[in-house]
Motif scaffolding. Structure first.
Motif, mmCIF file in Angstrom:
data_model
loop_
_atom_site.group_PDB
_atom_site.id
_atom_site.type_symbol
_atom_site.label_atom_id
_atom_site.label_comp_id
_atom_site.label_asym_id
_atom_site.label_seq_id
_atom_site.Cartn_x
_atom_site.Cartn_y
_atom_site.Cartn_z
ATOM 1 N N UNK A 63 -1.203 9.551 3.082
ATOM 2 C CA UNK A 63 -0.236 9.333 2.015
ATOM 3 C C UNK A 63 1.155 9.742 2.485
ATOM 4 N N UNK A 64 1.503 9.300 3.662
ATOM 5 C CA UNK A 64 2.807 9.609 4.230
ATOM 6 C C UNK A 64 3.776 8.471 3.969
ATOM 7 N N UNK A 65 5.029 8.739 4.258
ATOM 8 C CA UNK A 65 6.048 7.702 4.088
ATOM 9 C C UNK A 65 5.767 6.508 4.990
ATOM 10 N N UNK A 66 5.282 6.747 6.177
ATOM 11 C CA UNK A 66 5.016 5.672 7.139
ATOM 12 C C UNK A 66 3.565 5.198 7.015
ATOM 13 N N UNK A 67 3.221 4.693 5.860
ATOM 14 C CA UNK A 67 1.846 4.251 5.599
ATOM 15 C C UNK A 67 1.564 2.946 6.329
ATOM 16 N N UNK B 13 0.840 -1.203 0.000
ATOM 17 C CA UNK B 13 0.000 0.000 0.000
ATOM 18 C C UNK B 13 0.876 1.254 0.000
ATOM 19 N N UNK B 14 0.549 2.195 -0.897
ATOM 20 C CA UNK B 14 1.254 3.471 -0.952
ATOM 21 C C UNK B 14 0.462 4.583 -0.280
ATOM 22 N N UNK B 15 -0.835 4.520 -0.368
ATOM 23 C CA UNK B 15 -1.696 5.506 0.280
ATOM 24 C C UNK B 15 -3.125 4.983 0.265
ATOM 25 N N UNK C 76 -10.378 4.495 -1.534
ATOM 26 C CA UNK C 76 -9.378 4.395 -2.589
ATOM 27 C C UNK C 76 -8.075 3.935 -1.969
ATOM 28 N N UNK C 77 -7.391 3.030 -2.641
ATOM 29 C CA UNK C 77 -6.105 2.535 -2.172
ATOM 30 C C UNK C 77 -5.160 2.496 -3.367
ATOM 31 N N UNK C 78 -3.959 3.044 -3.199
ATOM 32 C CA UNK C 78 -2.973 3.053 -4.264
ATOM 33 C C UNK C 78 -1.887 2.034 -3.966
#
Length: 109
Positions: free
Chosen positions: A82-86, A42-44, A105-107
């Motif tokens: 959508x932070x680095x520490x997702x 997961x990215x965001x 929504x999930x990227x």
């Protein structure tokens, strides 16, 4: 003098663009339910509260509107992480009343 010293870093600071977005709808009620499964890539993610209820999001099945939540989403509002520490674990939600509609929504890379 530079604020950060130079290094031999050769990688990219830009994350891999998402080519696999996932969009879903869900109805949240007054019992905690999972709205996103665990996902190590997961990215965001974002959750749009498309209702007149308050939604609480948490990392555990025991999320409530008063405990174990990391955010409360008011009616007709968007929450985005959508932070680095997702967080890559499952995400759970509960609403202040029945039949609260959300768009998720999930990227992913």
């Amino acid at each position: 003098m530079a604020l950060y010293p130079s290094s031999n870093f050769t990688g990219s600071l830009i994350p891999t663009p998402s080519t696999n977005p996932v969009v879903a709808s869900a109805t949240i009620g007054t019992s905690s339910s999972q709205i996103l499964a665990a996902n190590a890539t997961r990215q965001s993610f974002s959750v749009y509260n498309n209702s007149n209820r308050t939604i609480a999001l948490g990392f555990v099945t025991g999320v409530t509107l008063t405990a174990n939540y990391f955010t409360l989403i008011p009616a007709n509002a968007l929450y985005e992480w959508s932070q680095e520490a997702i967080p890559t674990g499952a995400i759970f939600a509960i609403a202040s009343g029945a039949n609260a509609a959300v768009q998720i929504s999930e990227l992913n890379p």
